[in-house]
Scaffold this motif. Structure first.
Motif, PDB file in Angstrom:
ATOM      1  N   THR A   1      -2.477   5.992   0.729  1.00  0.00           N
ATOM      2  CA  THR A   1      -3.793   5.428   0.592  1.00  0.00           C
ATOM      3  C   THR A   1      -4.854   6.006   1.435  1.00  0.00           C
ATOM      4  O   THR A   1      -4.431   6.545   2.682  1.00  0.00           O
TER       5      THR A   1
ATOM      6  N   LYS B   1      -5.147   2.509  -8.233  1.00  0.00           N
ATOM      7  CA  LYS B   1      -6.271   2.694  -7.524  1.00  0.00           C
ATOM      8  C   LYS B   1      -7.485   2.050  -7.660  1.00  0.00           C
ATOM      9  O   LYS B   1      -7.748   1.932  -8.868  1.00  0.00           O
TER      10      LYS B   1
ATOM     11  N   TYR C   1       0.768  -1.246   0.103  1.00  0.00           N
ATOM     12  CA  TYR C   1       0.130  -0.008  -0.070  1.00  0.00           C
ATOM     13  C   TYR C   1       0.821   1.264   0.239  1.00  0.00           C
ATOM     14  O   TYR C   1       1.867   1.431   0.661  1.00  0.00           O
TER      15      TYR C   1
ATOM     16  N   GLU D   1      -8.496   2.974  -2.408  1.00  0.00           N
ATOM     17  CA  GLU D   1      -7.166   2.365  -1.946  1.00  0.00           C
ATOM     18  C   GLU D   1      -6.101   2.639  -2.816  1.00  0.00           C
ATOM     19  O   GLU D   1      -6.344   2.339  -4.446  1.00  0.00           O
ATOM     20  N   THR D   2      -4.800   2.741  -2.690  1.00  0.00           N
ATOM     21  CA  THR D   2      -3.885   2.976  -3.315  1.00  0.00           C
ATOM     22  C   THR D   2      -2.601   2.234  -3.028  1.00  0.00           C
ATOM     23  O   THR D   2      -2.543   1.975  -1.898  1.00  0.00           O
TER      24      THR D   2
END
Length: 660
Positions: A60, A92, A56, A102-103
């Motif tokens: 994020t 993403k 992550y 979320e990233t």
């Protein structure tokens, strides 16, 4: 639909109250230094991420998975950071679990940070990166970068760990002998295919139940008649009906397809749901909500515009694509009945191991196949339609029965939270008492003693309704006998709290009244004094497979005798949320340099299992001598015959080691 998918994705994690051997870190890191000027440097951190894993981003969204985080030691003293740490290209995706975007990185992660020295004499700095590496599980990791700015050899400086932490951490590491036996861990791993068939079968059963609901049952004769009458040739009508059935199966399979692709969703929840207190409380509320929808107080529906659009598309498009839209319409309009059944069914399949997406697909295909079969069979044999019972109040009765089953399952989730949180609210007697009340109420409902809002006041009691009522009453009697100790509730093993979790004062807080130790060192000391081998039991309060092993396997007379007389039992609960005394809390430093803070009993024994046995599964059984010789391969969830032979082999190996 998003709510349904989220629930299914979380519930399927109950299947994975265990997960297997831990591999090496699937991310490898390196760093580079670029000199910008006499006092400014550019630090570059590169991570190569194994296929199928992801890490992550620092940025994020909050409320989702844990972000990566850099700690620059002595920043502000020896140097300052210029701007934020930048990142390479990220991906993403929206998480239905956390409801945030979320990233994350796949394959490669590159972080860049510029610094400016405050002290020109500084030529070495230390940077710590905390991150999650995720696939089927999410593993929290720490990476230490020891950086030389002038290219000279770095003089390593250990991260400070106090003496108490060093001593307590050192005590966790065992000097095991014969550890090569642990690598032969093949017992207990042969049941994955059978578990897959079990999930498929449970999905099929859920689909059969859904057929009896008022959302689906009336559609069978209408749909079959539509296909057989609209076609001039009977063969064409049959083919259309078969295609319709195929599309029903396909649609339910497609619901699971995203989980084969969404590696980005934090799978840690899937593996920890059985031990996460507040998620279990959440599911308790959700299933109570499902139950009262079946009781008729409100209805769960997807937007009616969805069904209308699908219905219109089926007529406009025509042909095979039109039939697909007809099947999709059925899935949408039947959601109020099928949604809770799918959630309840998949939420209760807590025995399976394996890949999350594959298991979910198996359950969905089984469910879709059961729904599709009648449309195909009645098209092939239209005369059978005359044998179908007429729609009526009996379908409402089916929904109410399902509502009571949803309530019973809801209390299983609340029991999980209670066990892990050590609240002491749902002791075994209270849990069974609630189930007895629920099934007595179900029997009274079926016998017509009371009604729910959508019941027909003039409804007659059919023979089937009376029989089901008697079955419910008989089940209540079975629970009462189990509560009084007159029968063994083996059929329910894993669902009620363990027999030692009771309101009564007992001599043992161990399974089946056995003597056990819940501290490893105490157990080993006793084993040395008694000159007996050790059964090391890694277990969990919310581990269904653990309860099933204890109640179905350990309870066998020959096995019970060996456990009671021949072995010293050490049961370590890796999900115990009780805090350790302050003087026993410590920081544990892995060989990689990663530091983990140990604050609870579960964290201590979970770390103990990982560092000594390279495993994180429950149940997980190891046979040891008092001198810490491994006596046999470790096993997990096996049948009684295999387990008995395994215990006997451990005793034989112990005797041989004593005679050498």
């Amino acid at each position: 639909m998003r709510l349904l998918i989220s629930i299914l994705f979380l519930l399927i994690g109950n299947i994975f109250s265990t997960y297997g051997q831990l591999d090496e870190n699937p991310a490898t890191w390196s760093h580079e230094v670029n000199k910008v000027s006499d006092l400014e440097y550019e630090l570059i951190f590169k991570g190569k991420i194994a296929e199928g894993w992801h890490v992550y981003s620092q940025y994020t969204a909050e409320g989702g998975s844990l972000p990566s985080e850099f700690t620059f030691e002595k920043a502000g003293e020896d140097y300052v950071l210029i701007g934020k740490t930048t990142e390479s290209e990220t991906i993403k995706e929206y998480s239905d679990i956390f409801e945030v975007e979320e990233t994350f990185f796949k394959k490669e992660a590159i972080f860049t940070q510029k610094i400016k020295l405050l002290n020109p004499d500084v030529n070495q700095i230390t940077v710590n990166l905390f991150y999650q590496i995720c696939q089927e599980v999410c593993i929290p990791m720490d990476e230490f970068f020891q950086i030389s700015l002038d290219g000279s050899a770095f003089v390593a400086t250990e991260k400070e760990i106090d003496e108490n932490s060093l001593a307590l951490g050192s005590s966790l590491k065992l000097d095991l002998k014969n550890t090569e036996l642990l690598a032969q861990n093949e017992l207990g791993n042969s049941s994955k295919s059978s578990n897959l068939w079990m999930i498929f079968g449970l999905g099929f059963l859920g689909g059969l139940i859904a057929l009896l609901t008022p959302c689906v049952f009336p559609m069978i004769p209408l749909t079959v008649s539509f296909f057989t009458k609209k076609s001039k040739k009977r063969a064409k009508g049959i083919m259309d009906a078969v295609l319709y059935g195929f599309f029903i199966v396909l649609i339910y399979f497609l619901l699971s397809l995203p989980f084969h692709l969404f590696d980005s969703v934090d799978s840690q929840i899937l593996n920890t749901i059985a031990t996460n207190i507040w998620l279990n409380v959440f599911f308790f509320v959700i299933f109570v909500f499902f139950a009262f929808s079946f009781f008729g107080y409100y209805e769960l529906t997807l937007p009616s515009s969805w069904a209308n659009k699908m219905d219109e598309a089926s007529f406009k498009v025509g042909g095979g694509l039109g039939i697909f839209f007809m099947a999709l319409t059925l899935a949408i309009v039947s959601f109020s009945c099928t949604g809770p059944i799918l959630g309840g069914l998949l939420g209760s399949t807590t025995l399976a191991e394996g890949n999350v997406a594959i298991n979910l697909s198996a359950g969905m295909v089984g469910f879709g196949l059961a729904l599709a079969l009648p449309f195909t069979l009645f098209a092939l044999f239209p005369a059978w339609l005359n044998s179908l019972p007429k729609s009526g109040g009996w379908m409402t009765t089916v929904k109410v029965v399902l509502g009571f089953l949803e309530l019973a399952l809801a209390f299983k989730f609340l029991s999980n939270a209670d066990l892990v949180g050590n609240w002491g609210l749902l002791k075994r007697e209270i849990f069974l008492g609630i189930w007895i009340l629920l099934f007595v109420l179900l029997a009274l409902y079926l016998f017509g003693v009371f009604r729910f809002p959508h019941d027909d006041p003039k409804q007659k009691l059919s023979p089937t309704r009376k029989i089901v009522g008697l079955v419910s009453l008989a089940f209540s009697v079975y629970l009462i006998l189990g509560l009084s100790g007159k029968v063994n509730l083996r059929l329910l093993s894993g669902f009620p709290p363990p027999d030692f979790y009771t309101v009564q004062q007992t001599d043992s807080d161990c399974p089946l009244g056995l003597d056990c130790f819940k501290d490893f060192d105490e157990g080993v000391a006793y084993a040395k004094a008694e000159n007996k081998p050790i059964l090391l039991d890694f277990t969990g309060w919310a581990c269904v497979n653990c309860r099933k092993m204890e109640e179905n396997v350990w309870s066998q007379a020959s096995i019970y005798q060996m456990l009671k007389e021949e072995y010293v039992l050490i049961s370590l609960y890796v999900d115990d949320r009780k805090e350790l005394p302050v003087d026993q809390q410590f920081d544990f430093k892995y060989d990689s340099g990663r530091v983990k803070t140990i604050e609870t009993i579960g964290q201590k024994w979970g770390t103990f299992q990982t560092i000594n046995f390279n495993a994180a599964s429950q149940p997980y059984y190891v046979l040891l001598s008092p001198n810490l010789e491994v006596l046999s391969e470790a096993v997990q969830y096996v049948d009684a015959e295999v387990y008995e032979e395994w215990l006997k082999s451990g005793l034989n190996n112990y005797e041989l080691s004593m005679n050498q």
